[in-house]
Design a protein around this motif. Structure first.
Motif, PDB file in Angstrom:
ATOM      1  N   ARG B   6       0.810  -1.196   0.000  1.00  0.00           N
ATOM      2  CA  ARG B   6       0.000   0.000   0.000  1.00  0.00           C
ATOM      3  C   ARG B   6       0.853   1.260   0.000  1.00  0.00           C
ATOM      4  NH1 ARG B   6      -5.327   0.970   0.671  1.00  0.00           N
ATOM      5  NH2 ARG B   6      -5.658   3.176   0.261  1.00  0.00           N
ATOM      6  N   ILE B  10       0.853   4.105  -2.734  1.00  0.00           N
ATOM      7  CA  ILE B  10       0.649   5.512  -2.406  1.00  0.00           C
ATOM      8  C   ILE B  10       1.735   6.377  -3.029  1.00  0.00           C
ATOM      9  CG2 ILE B  10       0.784   7.138  -0.465  1.00  0.00           C
ATOM     10  CD1 ILE B  10      -0.757   4.875   1.130  1.00  0.00           C
ATOM     11  N   PHE B 108      -4.888   4.346   5.644  1.00  0.00           N
ATOM     12  CA  PHE B 108      -4.553   3.026   5.079  1.00  0.00           C
ATOM     13  C   PHE B 108      -4.215   2.010   6.160  1.00  0.00           C
ATOM     14  CE2 PHE B 108      -0.177   4.595   5.330  1.00  0.00           C
ATOM     15  CZ  PHE B 108       0.560   3.447   5.627  1.00  0.00           C
ATOM     16  N   ALA B 111      -7.379   0.587   7.348  1.00  0.00           N
ATOM     17  CA  ALA B 111      -7.847  -0.394   6.359  1.00  0.00           C
ATOM     18  C   ALA B 111      -7.132  -1.732   6.547  1.00  0.00           C
ATOM     19  CB  ALA B 111      -7.625   0.148   4.948  1.00  0.00           C
ATOM     20  N   ASP B 134      -2.169  11.723   8.493  1.00  0.00           N
ATOM     21  CA  ASP B 134      -2.124  11.708   7.029  1.00  0.00           C
ATOM     22  C   ASP B 134      -1.474  12.985   6.487  1.00  0.00           C
ATOM     23  OD1 ASP B 134      -4.542  10.032   8.037  1.00  0.00           O
ATOM     24  OD2 ASP B 134      -4.228   9.276   5.996  1.00  0.00           O
ATOM     25  N   THR B 149      -5.183  11.302  -1.562  1.00  0.00           N
ATOM     26  CA  THR B 149      -5.005   9.955  -1.016  1.00  0.00           C
ATOM     27  C   THR B 149      -5.933   9.750   0.178  1.00  0.00           C
ATOM     28  OG1 THR B 149      -2.655  10.351  -1.462  1.00  0.00           O
ATOM     29  CG2 THR B 149      -3.222   8.306  -0.304  1.00  0.00           C
ATOM     30  N   TYR B 150      -5.907  10.733   1.042  1.00  0.00           N
ATOM     31  CA  TYR B 150      -6.763  10.668   2.243  1.00  0.00           C
ATOM     32  C   TYR B 150      -8.223  10.519   1.851  1.00  0.00           C
ATOM     33  CZ  TYR B 150      -9.219  12.437   6.413  1.00  0.00           C
ATOM     34  OH  TYR B 150     -10.073  12.593   7.482  1.00  0.00           O
ATOM     35  N   ASP B 153      -8.873   7.081   0.158  1.00  0.00           N
ATOM     36  CA  ASP B 153      -8.770   5.996   1.145  1.00  0.00           C
ATOM     37  C   ASP B 153      -9.958   5.992   2.099  1.00  0.00           C
ATOM     38  OD1 ASP B 153      -6.374   5.468  -0.057  1.00  0.00           O
ATOM     39  OD2 ASP B 153      -5.137   5.795   1.735  1.00  0.00           O
TER      40      ASP B 153
END
Lengths: 257, 257
Positions: B6, B10, B108, B111, B134, B149-150, B153
């Motif tokens: 991941r 990213i 992430f 997750a 983040d 990305t934040y 995600d």
């Protein structure tokens, strides 16, 4: 009557008989001392005053005492936390909040400074948390009085307050202890009678009663007494935040007197 | 996808363009993301899970993690304070409350552990406060990602959650900082875009949004930023109690989804 006169007067009082028979009647639904729940006790523009002892004082700054809504003036305890919840949550209410609690005080000491530390501030909402020193200083031999003294003094203070400020909304807070630290079996059952006296005073004046002891009795199911108040008397930040929550919740759902 | 995969993934993402144009639209009446206020989001028998980073973690005990309603398992922060307010205030609700926040975590990382630390617990109410790392770890060069990305995600995590637990009530908490300690001008305006992304995610899922930044923006009128969070990121007990109050208030007045 000066403080010294008062102390002498108190010493002449015969020890009252503490009765615990009616204590079972202290229920948790104490906001219902006032019949019904028609909204918040707090209105826009209100002046709110917290009064009491060290639990209310909580390190507040004396030089800042006249600055409303100011953290240093409000201390680090439940009064400040409740004030912060109200001020931050309801900025449009334009509230003016003071704290005039003083460590160590008993009811007669509130009475001695009531003109300058309460009546002259003309609060719309007056919250009083007093009683733990009235028993603690008696147990430790520093104060010669009984629960009857407490009851009589508190009722007199409330009567005086309502005479001077007929429209004031009174909030009577239940004295409380956690069974740890300085609080041992010697406190009971007399301490329960102090709680009952505070509740009686709230009922006499048809006013709001904040059930702090009931709240802490429930709280100890989730964390030990020391978590809420290390010495059994002075709340930790965890105890204080729970008190602030209970105070705001009770006052927010109480009907105007 | 493992954490390492991941991270690599990213790193391949192009830097997104941070837009601050819509930030003025973040209003304080954020409980109204859900139309109407018809009662509490919390029902009798509910399991409530707090998820997030260090702000949620707040020193919770890992060995006690599976013990619901237990102070050590819930830590010392807003999650515990909110839990205490709920548990003590509504004993008849028979709530089951867990905290699985972990210090330093970004979306992430939630997750990566979502199956065991969220889905398997089958929460009825799931509160997520995530985002400050983040951006913080990006600013400090430890994490190569952007607000896009934040946003991506977080939306994916919520979609996955709703797929596994269709009836879960989501509570999205607004990431916040106080302008003191570790928080300087470098954080802005990008941080505002993280807040907007969290609000967008709440809107996408028609769920509750707890406006912590708006709350602290109001709080600094009454005490300096350091009073609420010394390093600008981790709340003091005073900041945490205000968060708990805001969380409980927002969730108590939100309509079921």
């Amino acid at each position: 009557m000066t403080t010294t006169d008062r102390r002498d007067f108190i010493k002449t009082l015969a020890l009252g008989t503490v009765s615990a028979t009616s204590l079972g009647a202290i229920d948790t639904a104490s906001a219902e001392v006032k019949a019904g729940h028609a909204g918040s006790l707090i209105s826009a523009g209100d002046t709110i005053l917290f009064q009491g002892d060290s639990i209310t004082d909580a390190g507040r700054s004396r030089p800042d005492a006249d600055k409303p809504n100011h953290q240093k003036a409000l201390g680090n305890g439940y009064a400040w936390m409740a004030a912060a919840q109200l001020l931050v949550g309801m900025p449009d209410k334009n509230l003016t909040i003071f704290n005039r609690g003083i460590s160590g005080h008993k009811v007669f000491q509130l009475a001695d400074r009531w003109e300058q530390d309460c009546l002259s501030l003309k609060p719309d909402v007056l919250s009083i948390l007093i009683g733990v020193n009235d028993i603690w200083h008696q147990l430790s031999g520093k104060y010669d009085a009984t629960v009857e003294t407490y009851k009589t003094d508190l009722l007199a203070l409330l009567k005086r307050t309502k005479k001077a400020l007929p429209d004031v909304e009174l909030v009577i807070c239940e004295p409380f202890v956690l069974k740890c630290g300085a609080v041992d079996d010697k406190w009971f059952p007399e301490f329960d009678a102090f709680r009952a006296a505070a509740k009686h005073a709230a009922e006499e004046h048809h006013t709001v009663f904040v059930p702090f002891q009931s709240m802490f009795d429930e709280a100890i199911k989730y964390a030990p007494p020391e978590h809420w108040a290390r010495d059994g008397v002075h709340p930790s930040p965890f105890g204080a935040q729970l008190m602030a929550h209970e105070w705001v919740k009770t006052v927010s759902h109480a009907r105007h007197a």
